[in-house]
Design a protein around this motif. Sequence first.
Motif, PDB file in Angstrom:
ATOM      1  N   PRO A 162       0.811  -1.233   0.000  1.00 40.83           N
ATOM      2  CA  PRO A 162       0.000   0.000   0.000  1.00 40.83           C
ATOM      3  C   PRO A 162       0.841   1.278   0.000  1.00 40.83           C
ATOM      4  O   PRO A 162       0.312   2.368  -0.247  1.00 40.83           O
ATOM      5  CB  PRO A 162      -0.806  -0.113   1.299  1.00 40.83           C
ATOM      6  CG  PRO A 162       0.029  -0.956   2.198  1.00 40.83           C
ATOM      7  CD  PRO A 162       0.719  -1.938   1.298  1.00 40.83           C
ATOM      8  N   LEU A 163       2.140   1.166   0.269  1.00 40.76           N
ATOM      9  CA  LEU A 163       3.005   2.354   0.305  1.00 40.76           C
ATOM     10  C   LEU A 163       3.552   2.723  -1.071  1.00 40.76           C
ATOM     11  O   LEU A 163       3.874   3.895  -1.330  1.00 40.76           O
ATOM     12  CB  LEU A 163       4.163   2.119   1.278  1.00 40.76           C
ATOM     13  CG  LEU A 163       5.024   3.336   1.641  1.00 40.76           C
ATOM     14  CD1 LEU A 163       4.193   4.385   2.380  1.00 40.76           C
ATOM     15  CD2 LEU A 163       6.219   2.906   2.496  1.00 40.76           C
ATOM     16  N   LEU A 164       3.650   1.760  -1.972  1.00 40.24           N
ATOM     17  CA  LEU A 164       4.269   1.992  -3.276  1.00 40.24           C
ATOM     18  C   LEU A 164       3.655   3.141  -4.073  1.00 40.24           C
ATOM     19  O   LEU A 164       4.394   3.918  -4.709  1.00 40.24           O
ATOM     20  CB  LEU A 164       4.233   0.696  -4.109  1.00 40.24           C
ATOM     21  CG  LEU A 164       5.273  -0.364  -3.750  1.00 40.24           C
ATOM     22  CD1 LEU A 164       5.055  -1.612  -4.585  1.00 40.24           C
ATOM     23  CD2 LEU A 164       6.683   0.176  -3.973  1.00 40.24           C
ATOM     24  N   PRO A 165       2.331   3.304  -4.114  1.00 43.00           N
ATOM     25  CA  PRO A 165       1.770   4.406  -4.918  1.00 43.00           C
ATOM     26  C   PRO A 165       2.285   5.780  -4.532  1.00 43.00           C
ATOM     27  O   PRO A 165       2.347   6.687  -5.390  1.00 43.00           O
ATOM     28  CB  PRO A 165       0.259   4.293  -4.643  1.00 43.00           C
ATOM     29  CG  PRO A 165       0.045   2.854  -4.329  1.00 43.00           C
ATOM     30  CD  PRO A 165       1.263   2.457  -3.558  1.00 43.00           C
ATOM     31  N   ILE A 181      -6.957   1.521  -3.567  1.00 46.63           N
ATOM     32  CA  ILE A 181      -7.344   0.489  -4.546  1.00 46.63           C
ATOM     33  C   ILE A 181      -6.448  -0.737  -4.412  1.00 46.63           C
ATOM     34  O   ILE A 181      -6.917  -1.875  -4.290  1.00 46.63           O
ATOM     35  CB  ILE A 181      -7.269   1.052  -5.981  1.00 46.63           C
ATOM     36  CG1 ILE A 181      -8.313   2.160  -6.165  1.00 46.63           C
ATOM     37  CG2 ILE A 181      -7.477  -0.066  -7.000  1.00 46.63           C
ATOM     38  CD1 ILE A 181      -8.175   2.912  -7.478  1.00 46.63           C
ATOM     39  N   ILE A 182      -5.121  -0.490  -4.419  1.00 47.83           N
ATOM     40  CA  ILE A 182      -4.169  -1.607  -4.326  1.00 47.83           C
ATOM     41  C   ILE A 182      -4.268  -2.302  -2.968  1.00 47.83           C
ATOM     42  O   ILE A 182      -4.250  -3.529  -2.887  1.00 47.83           O
ATOM     43  CB  ILE A 182      -2.728  -1.087  -4.558  1.00 47.83           C
ATOM     44  CG1 ILE A 182      -2.573  -0.592  -5.994  1.00 47.83           C
ATOM     45  CG2 ILE A 182      -1.706  -2.187  -4.270  1.00 47.83           C
ATOM     46  CD1 ILE A 182      -1.241   0.087  -6.268  1.00 47.83           C
ATOM     47  N   ILE A 185      -7.556  -4.406  -2.688  1.00 44.17           N
ATOM     48  CA  ILE A 185      -7.449  -5.610  -3.529  1.00 44.17           C
ATOM     49  C   ILE A 185      -6.510  -6.625  -2.885  1.00 44.17           C
ATOM     50  O   ILE A 185      -6.805  -7.827  -2.835  1.00 44.17           O
ATOM     51  CB  ILE A 185      -6.963  -5.248  -4.947  1.00 44.17           C
ATOM     52  CG1 ILE A 185      -8.043  -4.458  -5.693  1.00 44.17           C
ATOM     53  CG2 ILE A 185      -6.595  -6.522  -5.726  1.00 44.17           C
ATOM     54  CD1 ILE A 185      -7.588  -3.934  -7.049  1.00 44.17           C
ATOM     55  N   SER A 186      -5.379  -6.140  -2.363  1.00 42.55           N
ATOM     56  CA  SER A 186      -4.408  -7.027  -1.718  1.00 42.55           C
ATOM     57  C   SER A 186      -5.000  -7.673  -0.470  1.00 42.55           C
ATOM     58  O   SER A 186      -4.795  -8.867  -0.212  1.00 42.55           O
ATOM     59  CB  SER A 186      -3.148  -6.246  -1.347  1.00 42.55           C
ATOM     60  OG  SER A 186      -2.536  -5.702  -2.498  1.00 42.55           O
ATOM     61  N   LEU A 187      -5.743  -6.891   0.317  1.00 45.52           N
ATOM     62  CA  LEU A 187      -6.390  -7.437   1.512  1.00 45.52           C
ATOM     63  C   LEU A 187      -7.417  -8.490   1.145  1.00 45.52           C
ATOM     64  O   LEU A 187      -7.533  -9.524   1.813  1.00 45.52           O
ATOM     65  CB  LEU A 187      -7.058  -6.312   2.301  1.00 45.52           C
ATOM     66  CG  LEU A 187      -6.117  -5.409   3.108  1.00 45.52           C
ATOM     67  CD1 LEU A 187      -6.831  -4.135   3.537  1.00 45.52           C
ATOM     68  CD2 LEU A 187      -5.567  -6.149   4.325  1.00 45.52           C
ATOM     69  N   PHE A 188      -8.159  -8.250   0.071  1.00 44.59           N
ATOM     70  CA  PHE A 188      -9.148  -9.228  -0.385  1.00 44.59           C
ATOM     71  C   PHE A 188      -8.471 -10.523  -0.808  1.00 44.59           C
ATOM     72  O   PHE A 188      -8.889 -11.624  -0.416  1.00 44.59           O
ATOM     73  CB  PHE A 188      -9.950  -8.646  -1.551  1.00 44.59           C
ATOM     74  CG  PHE A 188     -11.030  -9.567  -2.060  1.00 44.59           C
ATOM     75  CD1 PHE A 188     -12.293  -9.548  -1.500  1.00 44.59           C
ATOM     76  CD2 PHE A 188     -10.770 -10.446  -3.102  1.00 44.59           C
ATOM     77  CE1 PHE A 188     -13.295 -10.407  -1.961  1.00 44.59           C
ATOM     78  CE2 PHE A 188     -11.761 -11.306  -3.577  1.00 44.59           C
ATOM     79  CZ  PHE A 188     -13.024 -11.290  -3.001  1.00 44.59           C
ATOM     80  N   LEU A 189      -7.402 -10.400  -1.607  1.00 41.62           N
ATOM     81  CA  LEU A 189      -6.689 -11.595  -2.078  1.00 41.62           C
ATOM     82  C   LEU A 189      -6.031 -12.337  -0.916  1.00 41.62           C
ATOM     83  O   LEU A 189      -6.045 -13.574  -0.871  1.00 41.62           O
ATOM     84  CB  LEU A 189      -5.627 -11.201  -3.112  1.00 41.62           C
ATOM     85  CG  LEU A 189      -6.169 -10.644  -4.440  1.00 41.62           C
ATOM     86  CD1 LEU A 189      -5.023 -10.180  -5.323  1.00 41.62           C
ATOM     87  CD2 LEU A 189      -7.013 -11.693  -5.159  1.00 41.62           C
TER      88      LEU A 189
END
Length: 228
Positions: A162-165, A181-182, A185-189
């Motif tokens: 989540p820090l990359l953006p 958004i990222i 999505i990552s938490l969902f996956l």
Amino acid sequence: MEHQEKHLKSSDFITDIVIGISDGLTVPFALAAGLSSAVSHNSIITTAGVAEIIAGSIAMGLGGYLAGKTEQEHYQSELLREYQEVEHVPEKEKQEIKDIFAEYGFSPESQTLLAEELSRDKDKWVKFMMKYELGLEEPNPNRARNSASTIGASYAIGGLIPLLPYFFTDSPSEGLKYSSIIGLISLFLFGFFKSKVTGQPLLQGAFKVMIIGALAASAAYGVAKLFS
């Protein structure tokens, strides 16, 4: 047709990954979201985020190491005590063997026979008591080291997502948009994967993890906005 049993292996490794990534995705995500409402430059968010990830990885890794060492020390302590009991009160320990087999419905004659057979080998006797009386399995001697490295690395990987953006956008608000958004999505996956390996309902588990992360980030954002 050959029957194949499906059981989860390397559960300690999976557990450590889940612990590390779970906190790694949530805490830096919430921190970045909170800072996004209070600062005007992405560099502040990335600097604070990287510092938090480093500190969090060390803290989580150290926690995993101490937990692994405690598990080993507890096992060795109980092992020593069990050897002493087998040596000094063997009849009491034999009766405990009988009690264990009685719970499985063995006849008194079978209980006596099994107790006598097990007591012929002291090491196997103690190993049996450790597992079936105390419910303890001998831990991997490298458990503490492996746990520390796995949890620490997983936290760092989870935290960077989540820090990359914020490294590639021009403003905190823009970074927050893409990070959200990222991150979600990552938490969902991650929740989907966690539910799959633990045998839980997949979508329910995925949404639960995602909602928890979203609530944490929203709370951090709201608090920082309020006090800023």
